[in-house]
Design a protein around this motif. Structure first.
Motif, PDB file in Angstrom:
ATOM      1  N   ASP A 199       5.607   1.886  -6.461  1.00 62.21           N
ATOM      2  CA  ASP A 199       4.474   1.601  -7.348  1.00 62.21           C
ATOM      3  C   ASP A 199       3.155   1.718  -6.578  1.00 62.21           C
ATOM      4  OD1 ASP A 199       5.550   1.278  -9.862  1.00 62.21           O
ATOM      5  OD2 ASP A 199       5.876  -0.873  -9.665  1.00 62.21           O
ATOM      6  N   ALA A 200       3.124   2.644  -5.625  1.00 60.83           N
ATOM      7  CA  ALA A 200       1.916   2.766  -4.805  1.00 60.83           C
ATOM      8  C   ALA A 200       0.851   3.595  -5.518  1.00 60.83           C
ATOM      9  CB  ALA A 200       2.251   3.415  -3.464  1.00 60.83           C
ATOM     10  N   ARG A 201       1.282   4.408  -6.472  1.00 59.50           N
ATOM     11  CA  ARG A 201       0.333   5.306  -7.159  1.00 59.50           C
ATOM     12  C   ARG A 201      -0.015   4.792  -8.543  1.00 59.50           C
ATOM     13  NH1 ARG A 201       0.272  11.167  -5.941  1.00 59.50           N
ATOM     14  NH2 ARG A 201       0.851  11.286  -3.751  1.00 59.50           N
ATOM     15  N   PHE A 202      -1.156   5.227  -9.015  1.00 60.10           N
ATOM     16  CA  PHE A 202      -1.577   4.890 -10.367  1.00 60.10           C
ATOM     17  C   PHE A 202      -2.549   5.960 -10.841  1.00 60.10           C
ATOM     18  CE2 PHE A 202      -5.840   3.430  -9.132  1.00 60.10           C
ATOM     19  CZ  PHE A 202      -5.650   3.174  -7.770  1.00 60.10           C
ATOM     20  N   ASP A 210      -4.148   8.343  -8.069  1.00 52.84           N
ATOM     21  CA  ASP A 210      -4.906   7.648  -7.025  1.00 52.84           C
ATOM     22  C   ASP A 210      -3.930   6.828  -6.190  1.00 52.84           C
ATOM     23  OD1 ASP A 210      -6.846   6.240  -5.553  1.00 52.84           O
ATOM     24  OD2 ASP A 210      -8.240   6.311  -7.239  1.00 52.84           O
ATOM     25  N   LYS A 211      -4.268   6.618  -4.969  1.00 55.34           N
ATOM     26  CA  LYS A 211      -3.426   5.824  -4.069  1.00 55.34           C
ATOM     27  C   LYS A 211      -4.154   5.613  -2.761  1.00 55.34           C
ATOM     28  CE  LYS A 211      -0.440   8.284  -1.490  1.00 55.34           C
ATOM     29  NZ  LYS A 211      -1.336   8.599  -0.361  1.00 55.34           N
ATOM     30  N   CYS A 212      -3.573   4.786  -1.895  1.00 49.93           N
ATOM     31  CA  CYS A 212      -4.139   4.576  -0.569  1.00 49.93           C
ATOM     32  C   CYS A 212      -4.148   5.889   0.205  1.00 49.93           C
ATOM     33  CB  CYS A 212      -3.284   3.543   0.165  1.00 49.93           C
ATOM     34  SG  CYS A 212      -3.382   3.649   1.956  1.00 49.93           S
ATOM     35  N   GLU A 255       9.313  11.388   3.984  1.00 50.03           N
ATOM     36  CA  GLU A 255       9.992  12.167   2.939  1.00 50.03           C
ATOM     37  C   GLU A 255       9.493  11.664   1.588  1.00 50.03           C
ATOM     38  OE1 GLU A 255      12.036  14.679   3.281  1.00 50.03           O
ATOM     39  OE2 GLU A 255      12.117  14.574   5.476  1.00 50.03           O
ATOM     40  N   PRO A 256       8.268  11.997   1.221  1.00 52.62           N
ATOM     41  CA  PRO A 256       7.680  11.359   0.035  1.00 52.62           C
ATOM     42  C   PRO A 256       8.150  11.995  -1.283  1.00 52.62           C
ATOM     43  CG  PRO A 256       6.049  12.641   1.268  1.00 52.62           C
ATOM     44  CD  PRO A 256       7.383  12.964   1.843  1.00 52.62           C
ATOM     45  N   PRO A 257       8.854  11.250  -2.131  1.00 57.10           N
ATOM     46  CA  PRO A 257       9.317  11.815  -3.403  1.00 57.10           C
ATOM     47  C   PRO A 257       8.174  12.134  -4.357  1.00 57.10           C
ATOM     48  CG  PRO A 257       9.951   9.499  -3.213  1.00 57.10           C
ATOM     49  CD  PRO A 257       9.323   9.872  -1.926  1.00 57.10           C
ATOM     50  N   LEU A 316       0.868  -1.176   0.000  1.00 56.76           N
ATOM     51  CA  LEU A 316       0.000   0.000   0.000  1.00 56.76           C
ATOM     52  C   LEU A 316       0.905   1.226   0.000  1.00 56.76           C
ATOM     53  CD1 LEU A 316      -1.283   0.741   3.571  1.00 56.76           C
ATOM     54  CD2 LEU A 316       0.173  -1.197   3.151  1.00 56.76           C
ATOM     55  N   CYS A 317       0.311   2.406  -0.037  1.00 55.84           N
ATOM     56  CA  CYS A 317       1.125   3.620   0.063  1.00 55.84           C
ATOM     57  C   CYS A 317       1.752   3.642   1.447  1.00 55.84           C
ATOM     58  CB  CYS A 317       0.263   4.860  -0.148  1.00 55.84           C
ATOM     59  SG  CYS A 317       1.118   6.384   0.327  1.00 55.84           S
ATOM     60  N   ASN A 318       3.012   4.014   1.508  1.00 52.92           N
ATOM     61  CA  ASN A 318       3.749   4.015   2.783  1.00 52.92           C
ATOM     62  C   ASN A 318       3.590   5.309   3.567  1.00 52.92           C
ATOM     63  OD1 ASN A 318       5.402   1.441   2.908  1.00 52.92           O
ATOM     64  ND2 ASN A 318       5.762   2.129   0.820  1.00 52.92           N
ATOM     65  N   HIS A 319       2.861   6.266   3.019  1.00 55.16           N
ATOM     66  CA  HIS A 319       2.681   7.569   3.671  1.00 55.16           C
ATOM     67  C   HIS A 319       4.021   8.054   4.230  1.00 55.16           C
ATOM     68  CE1 HIS A 319      -1.641   7.572   3.038  1.00 55.16           C
ATOM     69  NE2 HIS A 319      -1.519   6.263   3.143  1.00 55.16           N
TER      70      HIS A 319
HETATM   71  S1  SF4 Z   1       2.827   7.467  -3.017  1.00 52.88           S
HETATM   72 FE1  SF4 Z   1       4.789   6.405  -2.813  1.00 52.88          FE
HETATM   73  S2  SF4 Z   1       6.300   8.004  -2.343  1.00 52.88           S
HETATM   74 FE2  SF4 Z   1       4.277   8.891  -2.018  1.00 52.88          FE
HETATM   75  S3  SF4 Z   1       3.898   8.609   0.174  1.00 52.88           S
HETATM   76 FE3  SF4 Z   1       3.004   6.828  -0.879  1.00 52.88          FE
HETATM   77  S4  SF4 Z   1       4.608   5.270  -0.915  1.00 52.88           S
HETATM   78 FE4  SF4 Z   1       5.592   7.220  -0.365  1.00 52.88          FE
END
Ligand code: SF4
Ligand code: SF4
Lengths: 242, 325
Positions: free
Chosen positions: A138-141, A150-152, A98-100, A92-95
């Motif tokens: 690869d959490a986003r799409f 979209d993402k978690c 330091e989100p790139p 899932l998204c790691n939230h």
């Molecule tokens: S989308 Fe990817 S980089 Fe952004 S917060 Fe979630 S896991 Fe981290």
């Protein structure tokens, strides 16, 4: 180790009055209080790869067919001694701390809230997919229906209502523990403390400081996996694009 | 060492569609063709007049088609105004939204001044278009290079690779227009084509050396090139060498077409190949070309748009000063 698979759920529900009471206190008091910082702990030893979370999330968030915010990647691992076993990686998204995915967004549509949740402003997103490229997990799409990133969201709409994320709620094995990192008495706080030194995050070398922690994560599965993929041998849904 | 099979995995589809390949191909060629137009049109170098006019035509055809390809790559094209209403200047793509109109606007002003023989306006317009072209080359390279999540992209060689293949492609496009105008030979174009192909081969060799020496992220990037993508990279190198060989003579059309094929394939390999690699797990994104607007129809549509702009421009303006160099 907790004997009750659903204690994470109960513990959270037990805390609800505190959360709602917190919401009721005057603004000045809220500003003084350190707010929550949401995170998740995934105990892979408890995951039975049933994909209840995958479906629970897809239904809760009304995802189009073939799009997933979370999924449990499942591996058959064979040791040199010839023993074969099942390994799992709930993704899932790691939230990230330091989100790139955030600095690259050309219109500032993706952001991190004070409570740690990384979100996309659907009104602003132009669907350029730059954040999709930048996320190391690869959490986003790009959602096929909305044409936006979209993402978690950690089910932000549910946590705002004092509920658990849908994947945590549906987890059969009680493998997903969700809670407030700032609260050492929270279930996740206690579990993280108990498992100190044994928790891991995905791709720590990426420097993203994920806020999804894993217990029992197989080293080989923490990044790109050099192995065959059964999915590549099977039929896959295709989309005509958004 | 354990053997792992991903029994149940999933791959993200490429977020950047073949439209992005078209955009990077066209805008790169346009900027380099603009520079190729300078000797004859701005600096009035003897014998360059005809060639530079055709280079300007190439810059215009590609430069006018490119922004449309980029718009089509957005999954929410109707919201492009958000690039200006909510710019994030910390993002290379955010800057790109300003560099593209700067370049295309400058190019149009430059073309207008050059074709109307307006000497007073030519130098300032060339300065605007020139800075726009440099900035476009810079941002397109940098926005790809900074993506650390994709080992193939995360290299300082990527902006250079884009620039060099665009340089070769600009010679190719100009040579194609020369050939379409009925010219049989233009030695300066073939010289440029050869130079471009040498530069591409050298860059690929440098990249391979870095990868084989074990330098990160090159080693990882090389390991991710698998299956059909390996074959495509080998074909890219072989066809670059073939272009070099074809351009040694005076023939125009064939080396031109090969040079364009190389410039396009370079971007296909980087963007579509790079996006096929999973960041987690083992499942590669399926890469199928289909008859949809986001795939083959889009590619054909962009080619059609270029043809349309070519027809309009060649109907309105005379471009047929003979090439002399
Ligand atoms: S989308 Fe990817 S980089 Fe952004 S917060 Fe979630 S896991 Fe981290
Ligand atoms: S897809 Fe949306 S959220 Fe992602 S970078 Fe582009 S505009 Fe930002």
């Amino acid at each position: 180790m907790n004997a009750h698979p659903d204690l994470s759920r109960r513990a959270f529900l037990g805390r609800l009055p505190v959360v709602t009471a917190g919401l009721a206190v005057p603004v000045a008091a809220v500003a003084e209080t350190k707010g929550p910082h949401w995170a998740m702990l995934v105990d892979t030893r408890r995951c039975i790869a049933c994909q209840a979370c995958t479906i629970g999330c897809a239904v809760e968030n009304a995802l189009p067919e073939g799009d997933f915010r979370t999924v449990v990647a499942t591996y058959a691992v064979r040791t040199p001694e010839g023993r074969t076993g099942l390994s799992v990686l709930p993704r899932l998204c790691n939230h990230c701390e330091e989100p790139p995915c955030i600095p690259v967004c050309p219109v500032g549509a993706t952001f991190k809230r004070a409570d740690g949740v990384v979100l996309v402003d659907g009104e602003r997103c132009v669907g350029c997919a730059y954040c999709v490229q930048a996320c190391p997990y690869d959490a986003r799409f790009i959602n096929h229906k909305t044409g936006k990133a979209d993402k978690c969201t950690f089910c932000s709409h549910r946590i705002e209502a004092g509920l658990l994320p849908a994947c945590v709620e549906t987890c059969v094995g009680g493998a997903r523990v969700f809670g407030d990192l700032n609260d050492p008495e929270s279930e996740i706080g206690k579990r993280l403390k108990a498992a100190e030194g044994r928790t891991r995050v995905l791709k720590p070398e990426a420097g993203t400081q994920p806020r999804v922690f894993y217990i029992g994560l197989d080293d080989q599965l923490a990044g790109r996996v050099a192995g065959a993929s059964a999915t590549e041998m099977m039929w896959r849904p295709t989309h005509a694009g958004a | 060492m354990n053997t792992t099979v991903e029994v149940l995995g999933f791959a993200r589809e490429p977020g950047w569609l073949p439209w992005a390949v078209q955009y990077f191909f066209l805008i790169g060629i346009s900027t380099m063709a603009f520079f190729l137009s300078l000797p004859g049109l701005l600096w009035r170098r003897a014998g360059w007049e005809g060639l530079s006019r055709r280079a300007l035509l190439a810059a215009l055809v590609c430069g006018l088609a490119a922004p449309l390809a980029l718009l089509a790559d957005l999954h929410q094209p109707g919201r492009f105004l958000n690039f200006y209403l909510h710019t994030n200047f910390g993002s290379w793509m955010g800057w790109g939204a300003y560099f593209i109109p700067l370049y295309v606007g400058g190019l149009l002003a430059y073309a207008w001044s050059a074709l109307r023989a307006n000497r007073a306006g030519l130098t300032p317009a060339a300065l605007v278009a020139g800075s726009g072209a440099v900035l476009v080359l810079l941002y397109t390279g940098m926005e790809t290079m900074i993506v650390a999540a994709r080992p193939l992209w995360h290299s300082f060689l990527i902006p250079v690779f884009f620039a060099v293949t665009a340089f070769a492609g600009a010679f190719g496009m100009t040579a194609l227009f020369e050939a379409l105008a009925g010219r049989r030979e233009a030695p300066a174009l073939n010289r440029g084509l050869r130079l471009g192909q040498w530069a591409v081969l050298l860059l690929v060799a440098a990249w391979l050396l870095l990868a084989l020496s074990g330098a990160a992220p090159y080693r990882e990037a090389l390991a991710t090139i698998q299956g059909g993508w390996t074959a495509a990279w080998i074909w890219f190198i072989a066809s670059t060498a073939l272009t070099l060989w074809l351009a040694r003579g005076s023939s125009l059309l064939l080396p031109a077409l090969f040079a364009l094929h190389g410039a396009w394939l370079a971007r296909w390999l980087v963007f579509m190949g790079g996006q096929s690699v999973p960041k987690l797990g083992a499942t590669h994104a399926a890469q199928t070309l289909s008859l949809t607007p986001d795939s083959l129809l889009g590619i054909a549509g962009t080619a059609g748009l270029c043809l349309f702009i070519y027809i309009v421009l060649t109907s309105l303006v005379r471009w047929d000063e003979p090439a002399k160099v």
